[in-house]
Scaffold this motif. Sequence first.
Motif, PDB file in Angstrom:
ATOM      1  N   MET A   1       0.825  -1.185   0.000  1.00 21.53           N
ATOM      2  CA  MET A   1       0.000   0.000   0.000  1.00 21.53           C
ATOM      3  C   MET A   1       0.876   1.257   0.000  1.00 21.53           C
ATOM      4  SD  MET A   1      -2.759   1.319   2.817  1.00 21.53           S
ATOM      5  CE  MET A   1      -1.556   1.901   3.964  1.00 21.53           C
ATOM      6  N   VAL A   2       1.896   1.292   0.867  1.00 21.10           N
ATOM      7  CA  VAL A   2       2.755   2.467   0.940  1.00 21.10           C
ATOM      8  C   VAL A   2       3.511   2.666  -0.363  1.00 21.10           C
ATOM      9  CG1 VAL A   2       4.718   3.503   2.147  1.00 21.10           C
ATOM     10  CG2 VAL A   2       2.908   2.383   3.456  1.00 21.10           C
ATOM     11  N   LEU A   3       3.998   1.588  -0.935  1.00 19.32           N
ATOM     12  CA  LEU A   3       4.693   1.701  -2.218  1.00 19.32           C
ATOM     13  C   LEU A   3       3.743   2.189  -3.306  1.00 19.32           C
ATOM     14  CD1 LEU A   3       6.942  -1.487  -2.117  1.00 19.32           C
ATOM     15  CD2 LEU A   3       7.661   0.895  -1.828  1.00 19.32           C
ATOM     16  N   HIS A   4       2.486   1.732  -3.263  1.00 19.27           N
ATOM     17  CA  HIS A   4       1.476   2.189  -4.220  1.00 19.27           C
ATOM     18  C   HIS A   4       1.284   3.700  -4.088  1.00 19.27           C
ATOM     19  CE1 HIS A   4      -2.142   2.277  -6.664  1.00 19.27           C
ATOM     20  NE2 HIS A   4      -2.788   2.841  -5.652  1.00 19.27           N
ATOM     21  N   TYR A   5       1.188   4.192  -2.844  1.00 15.73           N
ATOM     22  CA  TYR A   5       1.021   5.632  -2.628  1.00 15.73           C
ATOM     23  C   TYR A   5       2.258   6.408  -3.077  1.00 15.73           C
ATOM     24  CZ  TYR A   5      -3.262   4.794   0.012  1.00 15.73           C
ATOM     25  OH  TYR A   5      -4.532   4.436   0.381  1.00 15.73           O
ATOM     26  N   ALA A   6       3.438   5.834  -2.876  1.00 16.26           N
ATOM     27  CA  ALA A   6       4.659   6.487  -3.347  1.00 16.26           C
ATOM     28  C   ALA A   6       4.637   6.596  -4.875  1.00 16.26           C
ATOM     29  CB  ALA A   6       5.887   5.713  -2.876  1.00 16.26           C
ATOM     30  N   LEU A   7       4.182   5.553  -5.536  1.00 18.50           N
ATOM     31  CA  LEU A   7       4.083   5.593  -6.998  1.00 18.50           C
ATOM     32  C   LEU A   7       3.036   6.605  -7.452  1.00 18.50           C
ATOM     33  CD1 LEU A   7       4.408   1.761  -7.683  1.00 18.50           C
ATOM     34  CD2 LEU A   7       6.057   3.546  -8.358  1.00 18.50           C
ATOM     35  N   ALA A   9       2.289   9.356  -5.813  1.00 17.29           N
ATOM     36  CA  ALA A   9       2.930  10.654  -5.594  1.00 17.29           C
ATOM     37  C   ALA A   9       3.878  10.974  -6.750  1.00 17.29           C
ATOM     38  CB  ALA A   9       3.676  10.661  -4.267  1.00 17.29           C
ATOM     39  N   GLU A  10       4.631   9.982  -7.183  1.00 18.59           N
ATOM     40  CA  GLU A  10       5.542  10.180  -8.313  1.00 18.59           C
ATOM     41  C   GLU A  10       4.756  10.501  -9.582  1.00 18.59           C
ATOM     42  OE1 GLU A  10       9.052   7.661 -10.564  1.00 18.59           O
ATOM     43  OE2 GLU A  10       7.178   6.662 -10.048  1.00 18.59           O
ATOM     44  N   ALA A  11       3.675   9.763  -9.835  1.00 17.20           N
ATOM     45  CA  ALA A  11       2.862   9.976 -11.038  1.00 17.20           C
ATOM     46  C   ALA A  11       2.211  11.360 -11.036  1.00 17.20           C
ATOM     47  CB  ALA A  11       1.792   8.888 -11.145  1.00 17.20           C
ATOM     48  N   ALA A  12       1.951  11.897  -9.850  1.00 13.72           N
ATOM     49  CA  ALA A  12       1.343  13.215  -9.737  1.00 13.72           C
ATOM     50  C   ALA A  12       2.364  14.341  -9.903  1.00 13.72           C
ATOM     51  CB  ALA A  12       0.636  13.346  -8.393  1.00 13.72           C
ATOM     52  N   GLY A  13       3.619  13.980 -10.090  1.00 14.35           N
ATOM     53  CA  GLY A  13       4.647  14.985 -10.268  1.00 14.35           C
ATOM     54  C   GLY A  13       5.505  15.229  -9.053  1.00 14.35           C
ATOM     55  N   GLY A  14       5.326  14.410  -8.033  1.00 14.73           N
ATOM     56  CA  GLY A  14       6.138  14.523  -6.823  1.00 14.73           C
ATOM     57  C   GLY A  14       5.412  15.227  -5.694  1.00 14.73           C
ATOM     58  N   VAL A  15       5.945  15.067  -4.506  1.00 13.51           N
ATOM     59  CA  VAL A  15       5.394  15.691  -3.300  1.00 13.51           C
ATOM     60  C   VAL A  15       6.543  16.224  -2.456  1.00 13.51           C
ATOM     61  CG1 VAL A  15       3.284  14.284  -3.208  1.00 13.51           C
ATOM     62  CG2 VAL A  15       5.349  13.459  -2.080  1.00 13.51           C
ATOM     63  N   VAL A  54      10.153   8.353  -4.629  1.00 17.80           N
ATOM     64  CA  VAL A  54       9.764   9.755  -4.404  1.00 17.80           C
ATOM     65  C   VAL A  54      10.902  10.723  -4.689  1.00 17.80           C
ATOM     66  CG1 VAL A  54       7.935   9.148  -2.768  1.00 17.80           C
ATOM     67  CG2 VAL A  54      10.236   9.685  -1.907  1.00 17.80           C
ATOM     68  N   GLY A  55      12.121  10.217  -4.716  1.00 19.58           N
ATOM     69  CA  GLY A  55      13.271  11.038  -5.050  1.00 19.58           C
ATOM     70  C   GLY A  55      13.873  11.761  -3.863  1.00 19.58           C
ATOM     71  N   PRO A  56      15.082  12.286  -4.037  1.00 22.17           N
ATOM     72  CA  PRO A  56      15.800  12.923  -2.932  1.00 22.17           C
ATOM     73  C   PRO A  56      15.203  14.259  -2.499  1.00 22.17           C
ATOM     74  CG  PRO A  56      17.031  13.157  -4.972  1.00 22.17           C
ATOM     75  CD  PRO A  56      15.868  12.258  -5.268  1.00 22.17           C
TER      76      PRO A  56
END
Length: 179
Positions: A1-7, A9-15, A54-56
């Motif tokens: 679930m957490v990895l899904h949410y991270a993906l 967030a990435e698809a939305a352009g980052g957080v 999610v990136g640095p």
Amino acid sequence: MVLHYALLAEAAGGVDGFIVGSELRGLTQVRDGAGAFAFVEALCDLATDVRPIVGPQTKLTYGADWSEYFGYHPADGSGEVHFNLDPLWASEAIDAIGIDNYMPLSDWRDGDAITGNPDGFRLADDAAAMRGQIAAGEGYDWYYASPADRAARLRSPITDGMAGRDWLRPGNYPCENGN
């Protein structure tokens, strides 16, 4: 679930920030047969897996329950203290220690309108007094040791009983100044 949410967030352009979990003390305090905190180890692995997604630029943390701040104290009478979340917060994938805590902003009480407030409030909506109370120190400079002390506004300083030093005072950290 957490990895899904991270993906997501990435698809939305980052957080700007991402929390890998929040207030999971029922799990972070469980020890395996060897005494290890397996769920905390899994959170470390999860944070390591989330970081490249999610990136640095994204701040990554775990939101601990306020009671987790003091470590795990088994209720077995041993007197042991385990700082079970230290490996997670020390992880290179984690950017900040997160603690969910709901401290009072002031010690205004309804009766203070009649009897006066010892902290200088004139009214319940006294903005200047509220600004002063936000930095007044409850929970980090002083605390109420009991409900009776709270009722009497008898404030006790927070000290480090083992080292005999106040908390959060410059020069009182063990690693400062070679102490």
